[in-house]
Design a protein around this motif. Structure first.
Motif, PDB file in Angstrom:
ATOM      1  N   LEU A 280       0.752  -1.284  -0.106  1.00 34.04           N
ATOM      2  CA  LEU A 280      -0.020   0.062  -0.112  1.00 34.04           C
ATOM      3  C   LEU A 280       0.878   1.142   0.036  1.00 34.04           C
ATOM      4  O   LEU A 280       1.864   1.390   0.892  1.00 34.04           O
ATOM      5  N   LEU A 281       0.723   2.243  -0.756  1.00 34.41           N
ATOM      6  CA  LEU A 281       1.457   3.492  -0.965  1.00 34.41           C
ATOM      7  C   LEU A 281       0.865   4.320   0.106  1.00 34.41           C
ATOM      8  O   LEU A 281      -0.184   4.186   0.593  1.00 34.41           O
ATOM      9  N   ASP A 282       1.665   5.365   0.420  1.00 39.28           N
ATOM     10  CA  ASP A 282       1.196   6.230   1.482  1.00 39.28           C
ATOM     11  C   ASP A 282       0.109   7.207   0.950  1.00 39.28           C
ATOM     12  O   ASP A 282      -0.293   8.432   2.014  1.00 39.28           O
ATOM     13  N   VAL A 283      -0.142   7.527  -0.065  1.00 36.40           N
ATOM     14  CA  VAL A 283      -0.905   8.417  -0.792  1.00 36.40           C
ATOM     15  C   VAL A 283      -2.256   7.850  -1.751  1.00 36.40           C
ATOM     16  O   VAL A 283      -1.822   6.497  -2.241  1.00 36.40           O
ATOM     17  N   ASP A 284      -3.439   8.296  -1.314  1.00 34.93           N
ATOM     18  CA  ASP A 284      -4.543   8.001  -2.604  1.00 34.93           C
ATOM     19  C   ASP A 284      -4.876   6.583  -2.376  1.00 34.93           C
ATOM     20  O   ASP A 284      -6.055   5.930  -3.242  1.00 34.93           O
ATOM     21  N   GLY A 285      -4.482   5.761  -1.325  1.00 37.14           N
ATOM     22  CA  GLY A 285      -4.893   4.369  -1.421  1.00 37.14           C
ATOM     23  C   GLY A 285      -4.440   3.330  -2.658  1.00 37.14           C
ATOM     24  O   GLY A 285      -5.305   2.516  -3.004  1.00 37.14           O
ATOM     25  N   TRP A 286      -3.525   3.721  -3.190  1.00 37.70           N
ATOM     26  CA  TRP A 286      -2.960   2.937  -4.242  1.00 37.70           C
ATOM     27  C   TRP A 286      -2.069   1.846  -3.649  1.00 37.70           C
ATOM     28  O   TRP A 286      -1.480   1.893  -2.701  1.00 37.70           O
ATOM     29  N   TYR A 287      -2.237   0.694  -4.520  1.00 41.39           N
ATOM     30  CA  TYR A 287      -1.483  -0.375  -4.297  1.00 41.39           C
ATOM     31  C   TYR A 287      -0.454  -0.730  -5.503  1.00 41.39           C
ATOM     32  O   TYR A 287      -0.826  -0.243  -6.734  1.00 41.39           O
ATOM     33  N   ILE A 288       0.845  -1.184  -5.272  1.00 41.24           N
ATOM     34  CA  ILE A 288       1.675  -1.716  -6.292  1.00 41.24           C
ATOM     35  C   ILE A 288       2.147  -3.134  -6.057  1.00 41.24           C
ATOM     36  O   ILE A 288       2.394  -3.659  -5.008  1.00 41.24           O
ATOM     37  N   GLN A 289       2.504  -3.816  -7.081  1.00 41.91           N
ATOM     38  CA  GLN A 289       2.809  -5.390  -6.800  1.00 41.91           C
ATOM     39  C   GLN A 289       4.408  -5.358  -6.198  1.00 41.91           C
ATOM     40  O   GLN A 289       5.038  -4.689  -6.832  1.00 41.91           O
ATOM     41  N   LEU A 290       4.523  -6.187  -5.595  1.00 44.82           N
ATOM     42  CA  LEU A 290       5.674  -6.085  -4.702  1.00 44.82           C
ATOM     43  C   LEU A 290       7.007  -6.808  -5.737  1.00 44.82           C
ATOM     44  O   LEU A 290       7.860  -6.409  -5.634  1.00 44.82           O
ATOM     45  N   LYS A 291       6.312  -7.603  -6.667  1.00 47.60           N
ATOM     46  CA  LYS A 291       7.164  -8.215  -7.551  1.00 47.60           C
ATOM     47  C   LYS A 291       7.840  -7.050  -8.611  1.00 47.60           C
ATOM     48  O   LYS A 291       9.005  -7.061  -9.241  1.00 47.60           O
ATOM     49  N   ASP A 292       7.277  -5.860  -8.559  1.00 44.02           N
ATOM     50  CA  ASP A 292       7.432  -4.729  -9.426  1.00 44.02           C
ATOM     51  C   ASP A 292       8.447  -3.762  -9.037  1.00 44.02           C
ATOM     52  O   ASP A 292       8.964  -2.740  -9.490  1.00 44.02           O
ATOM     53  N   ILE A 293       8.863  -4.027  -7.655  1.00 41.95           N
ATOM     54  CA  ILE A 293       9.572  -2.958  -6.872  1.00 41.95           C
ATOM     55  C   ILE A 293      10.447  -3.394  -6.184  1.00 41.95           C
ATOM     56  O   ILE A 293      10.746  -4.607  -5.778  1.00 41.95           O
ATOM     57  N   ALA A 294      11.532  -2.601  -6.024  1.00 44.35           N
ATOM     58  CA  ALA A 294      12.750  -2.971  -4.826  1.00 44.35           C
ATOM     59  C   ALA A 294      12.654  -1.830  -3.741  1.00 44.35           C
ATOM     60  O   ALA A 294      12.819  -0.562  -3.917  1.00 44.35           O
ATOM     61  N   ILE A 295      12.761  -2.418  -2.524  1.00 46.99           N
ATOM     62  CA  ILE A 295      12.678  -1.416  -1.236  1.00 46.99           C
ATOM     63  C   ILE A 295      13.928  -0.974  -1.021  1.00 46.99           C
ATOM     64  O   ILE A 295      15.041  -1.704  -0.988  1.00 46.99           O
ATOM     65  N   GLN A 296      14.092  -0.001  -0.960  1.00 40.51           N
ATOM     66  CA  GLN A 296      15.383   1.050  -0.755  1.00 40.51           C
ATOM     67  C   GLN A 296      15.711   0.795   0.525  1.00 40.51           C
ATOM     68  O   GLN A 296      14.950   1.071   1.577  1.00 40.51           O
TER      69      GLN A 296
END
Length: 412
Positions: free
Chosen positions: A91-107
């Protein structure tokens, strides 16, 4: 299980705690395993920032559905996470948006979500205009084109210099930037009178600075019999290589969908080049090409229009003899007319039944820099229709219909 964070971990830090090792006991024998992923820890005041790690990632308004797409983010785009997860999405911190974990790398480290830009510079090109923001990195964004204005919203972003009056755009009569109370920034670009916008995209250049690319919509040439002269079309023969697509009514003893797609795509290329177009193929033989490969190629080539060629199939419990039609899919409103014209023109030339195009968030329909559609020429699962789709005259008629739809899309 329980895990104790390292004592020296800062309260504003995101740290990798390594892989998880665990032991299984079965019938008195112990087996030790290690996780593929890493465990991450976030301090109480840490901002959890991730970066898109694939060429294009979708941001959704729902934790499970793929249909509620809010925005498309290109490689390297940063997103601020809330630390809450549902299924395989963050869950993103704005707008209630979600993104798939497979598409991102946590810094890891002490990343700060907020970005600041000192201003905007403009480079004019023959095919479009590039607005470069003077800063490094880009946060999650969304854009909409309505009433002659392109509105781009950049999350967790502030412009320290908002005077854009010095920009001498030929595509836009006015460019403004406003910082919002919610720590976002909104850039509004008003189309100049008579100007036409094909699409837009935001990428990071080699220096890591964000570039908003706005592509002009071309006009038809006055050269006799070559109306598409100077226009670049990308034709994508769906599937290929080990991905054969649908096998069709003949099974593995007959041509696969991938082979029929290539036959139609190659014929379409021939007809478009007759009309003067510059055609870029995503594949010209039976080679594999992922959706990411196709998207990256389109970003590099910046076509004025994108058509992905496919052939349909029915589900196993459906009577394939009773399913026969051509249709198309699009995502952005700017692509809807092209999708409708493609279906209608093919229907007129081949006599194949037509079903109205539908909105669908496929990778090949989500390219925002120019109109893009996925065209389904017919059903290879139907014995009669598969034979028709393989007929050379029908292939040529279908290609002529698609080429006419392309020509119509550039009519004033």
């Amino acid at each position: 299980g329980d895990y104790t964070l390292p004592a020296d971990m800062a309260e504003n830090e995101v740290a990798s705690l390594g892989t998880v090792t665990y032991t299984l006991n079965y019938n008195g024998a112990n087996s030790t395993y290690r996780s593929v992923g890493e465990l991450l820890g976030a301090g109480a005041k840490a901002e959890i920032v991730a970066a898109v790690s694939c060429p294009m990632a979708g941001v959704y308004t729902d934790a499970t559905s793929l249909g509620n797409l809010a925005s498309n983010l290109n490689s390297g785009t940063r997103v601020r996470l809330s630390g809450k997860y549902e299924g395989s999405r963050a869950l993103l911190d704005v707008d209630g948006w979600y993104i798939q974990l497979k598409d991102i790398a946590i810094q890891t480290g002490t990343e700060t979500a907020q970005l600041h830009y000192d201003g905007v510079s403009l480079v004019l090109g023959d095919r479009g205009e590039e607005f470069t923001f003077s800063g490094s990195g880009v946060n999650a964004y969304s854009a909409a084109l309505a009433d002659g204005k392109l509105t781009v919203t950049l999350r967790d972003t502030q412009f320290d210099y908002t005077d854009c009056s010095a920009l001498k755009s030929k595509l836009f009569s006015a460019v403004t930037v406003e910082n919002q109370d919610d720590d976002s920034a909104v850039m509004t670009l008003t189309l100049a009178q008579g100007a036409r916008l094909a699409g837009w995209d935001i990428t990071l250049n080699q220096s890591g600075a964000p570039v908003l690319y706005c592509q002009k919509r071309p006009v038809l040439s006055s050269t006799y019999a070559r109306p598409l002269e100077g226009i670049r079309i990308m034709v994508d023969a769906g599937h290929g290589g080990t991905d054969v697509g649908a096998l069709g009514a003949a099974g593995d003893g007959g041509p696969s969908e991938a082979a029929i797609n290539l036959a139609l795509a190659s014929t379409l290329r021939y007809r478009l080049e007759q009309l003067g177009a510059t055609v870029v193929m995503t594949r010209s033989d039976d080679t594999a090409s992922t959706v990411y490969d196709r998207y990256s190629l389109a970003q590099g080539q910046r076509p004025d229009l994108y058509i992905s060629i496919h052939h349909n199939s029915t589900e196993l419990y459906t009577d394939a003899n009773k399913t026969s039609y051509a249709t198309a899919f699009y995502y952005y409103a700017a692509s809807e007319t092209l999708a409708k014209d493609a279906v209608e023109q093919v229907h007129q030339r081949t006599g194949r039944s037509a079903v109205d195009p539908a909105q669908a968030a496929y990778y090949v329909t989500r390219m925002s820099s120019a109109p893009s559609i996925l065209f389904e020429a017919g059903f290879v699962s139907s014995p009669r229709e598969q034979q028709d789709c393989c007929d050379s005259l029908t292939i040529y008629k279908t290609a002529c219909g698609l080429a006419e739809a392309v020509r119509q899309s550039f009519v004033q």
